[in-house]
Design an enzyme around this catalytic site. Sequence first.
Site, short mmCIF file in Angstrom:
data_model
loop_
_atom_site.label_atom_id
_atom_site.label_comp_id
_atom_site.label_asym_id
_atom_site.label_seq_id
_atom_site.Cartn_x
_atom_site.Cartn_y
_atom_site.Cartn_z
N ARG A 51 55.15 1.37 -65.42
CA ARG A 51 54.42 1.38 -64.13
C ARG A 51 55.44 1.38 -62.84
O ARG A 51 55.56 2.04 -61.61
CB ARG A 51 53.47 0.39 -64.02
CG ARG A 51 52.91 1.29 -64.76
CD ARG A 51 51.72 -0.20 -65.06
NE ARG A 51 52.51 -0.95 -66.11
CZ ARG A 51 52.21 -0.67 -67.91
NH1 ARG A 51 51.16 -0.15 -68.12
NH2 ARG A 51 53.00 -1.02 -68.32
N THR A 52 56.47 0.60 -62.64
CA THR A 52 57.03 0.49 -61.58
C THR A 52 58.60 1.15 -60.81
O THR A 52 58.33 1.39 -60.29
CB THR A 52 58.01 -1.16 -61.86
OG1 THR A 52 57.24 -2.11 -62.14
CG2 THR A 52 59.03 -1.47 -60.32
N LYS A 80 80.92 -0.73 -69.90
CA LYS A 80 82.47 -0.90 -70.12
C LYS A 80 82.87 -2.21 -68.90
O LYS A 80 84.37 -2.46 -69.28
CB LYS A 80 82.86 -0.25 -69.37
CG LYS A 80 82.48 1.77 -69.76
CD LYS A 80 83.14 2.99 -69.22
CE LYS A 80 82.55 4.25 -69.58
NZ LYS A 80 82.90 5.25 -68.45
N ARG A 101 65.68 -3.48 -61.00
CA ARG A 101 64.95 -4.03 -61.80
C ARG A 101 66.35 -4.76 -63.29
O ARG A 101 67.25 -4.45 -63.24
CB ARG A 101 64.40 -3.59 -62.88
CG ARG A 101 63.83 -4.67 -64.41
CD ARG A 101 62.59 -4.06 -64.30
NE ARG A 101 61.13 -4.35 -63.73
CZ ARG A 101 60.08 -4.02 -63.90
NH1 ARG A 101 59.82 -3.40 -65.68
NH2 ARG A 101 59.14 -3.77 -63.31
N HIS A 129 58.94 -11.15 -58.71
CA HIS A 129 58.42 -9.73 -58.86
C HIS A 129 57.65 -9.12 -57.48
O HIS A 129 57.17 -8.46 -57.87
CB HIS A 129 57.80 -9.31 -59.89
CG HIS A 129 57.84 -7.72 -60.55
ND1 HIS A 129 58.08 -6.90 -59.72
CD2 HIS A 129 56.97 -7.37 -61.39
CE1 HIS A 129 57.64 -5.74 -60.06
NE2 HIS A 129 57.20 -5.98 -61.41
C1 NCD Z 1 55.19 -7.74 -65.19
C2 NCD Z 1 56.79 -7.17 -65.47
O1 NCD Z 1 57.59 -6.10 -65.44
O2 NCD Z 1 57.39 -8.29 -65.34
N1 NCD Z 1 55.73 -5.60 -65.68
C3 NCD Z 1 55.96 -4.92 -64.24
O3 NCD Z 1 55.78 -4.53 -63.30
N2 NCD Z 1 53.67 -3.64 -64.21
C4 NCD Z 1 55.23 -7.45 -66.33
C5 NCD Z 1 54.83 -8.21 -67.63
O4 NCD Z 1 56.31 -7.18 -67.99
O5 NCD Z 1 54.51 -8.80 -68.65
#
Ligand code: NCD
Length: 351
Positions: A51-52, A80, A101, A129
């Site tokens: 999703r993100t 590397k 991320r 997050h």
């Molecule tokens: C979450 C995350 O990556 O922290 N997912 C997201 O970004 N919607 C929650 C999760 O992974 O449980």
Amino acid sequence: MRNLIDILDLTTEEIDELISTASDIIDNPGKYAEACRGKILGTLFFEPSTRTRLSFTSAMMSLGGSVLGFDQANSTSVTKGETLSDTIRMVSAYTDIIAMRHPKEGAPIVASAVSEVPIINAGDGGHFHPTQTLTDLMTIKRKLGRLEGLTVGLCGDLKYGRTVHSLICAMSRYAGVRFVLISPKELRLPDYVKDEFLKDGSYTEITELEAAIPELDILYMTRIQEERFESHEEYERLANVYELDANKLRNAKPTLSVLHPLPRVNEINVDVDTDPRAHYFEQAANGRYIRMALILKLLGTRGYSDNRMSGEESDTLECRNPHCLSLTERGIVKLFRDGVCIYCDQKAQNK
Ligand code: NCD
């Protein structure tokens, strides 16, 4: 230059503005279709995401911009031995804004110190997050009409759940919000979040879900974060402790909003999906619009900003959080503020 490293980088007024812009985008998408023509978003995902990453990509494309990046660290020069700082220096020369991320906590702070373009934290380890929180706040505002005076139940992995940490930071700023923290003892909210953001009397900590449901305005379910556990046996033991199902909702308020950042494993039974109080798929959809609003806000704010790196070096203190980037990144200056590591916010230890 503006970055979004943690949710407190935005004032509550700015969050309101982002939610209004996102709502306007939903109503008038055509107005924004060319807003980022010629701009490039870098999506650097050193850790899995559905999703993100896709909602960031969709957001930039819906603004008329372009996207480049990767979704697996093993296709990059990290394999590397390249440091994160070097990777970011280069990518910031190729892009106008970066969403990243990373499995290590503090990674976006390190990135923001060397990037020439705004850095958006799309999740750093089990820490924060903030863009998920924007999605959560937008959904709550649109569903319940307010962010004040709510009783918020957070259930599941409160220790490693970064979405929970950022949501608590954000919601603790609104008057009259109470938190019901529902987790096994082993997965309680870490002290660095509790001590900093929760006032005595504003929260309760319990282990049982069902009894808490009737008083809640929001029930925020979360996945047990398998990838952050040190032992697989420990994960197995705690994996299925909570399962929300239609039966457990029978005494819930009719106005309850059931949220989940997704992906879900077993913590919400599919029989909840058709309940009108289940808002998690709409929550995921909102992610695209609020990220469009965020990109619009941060783009165009250029130049170095290193104010995040303020702190002191120490001969006596060290960070022992195994998930903190400062333990592994070559050339990093280890900094502490009030006895706390500036990268991961955890209490430092004496050497
Ligand atoms: C979450 C995350 O990556 O922290 N997912 C997201 O970004 N919607 C929650 C999760 O992974 O449980």
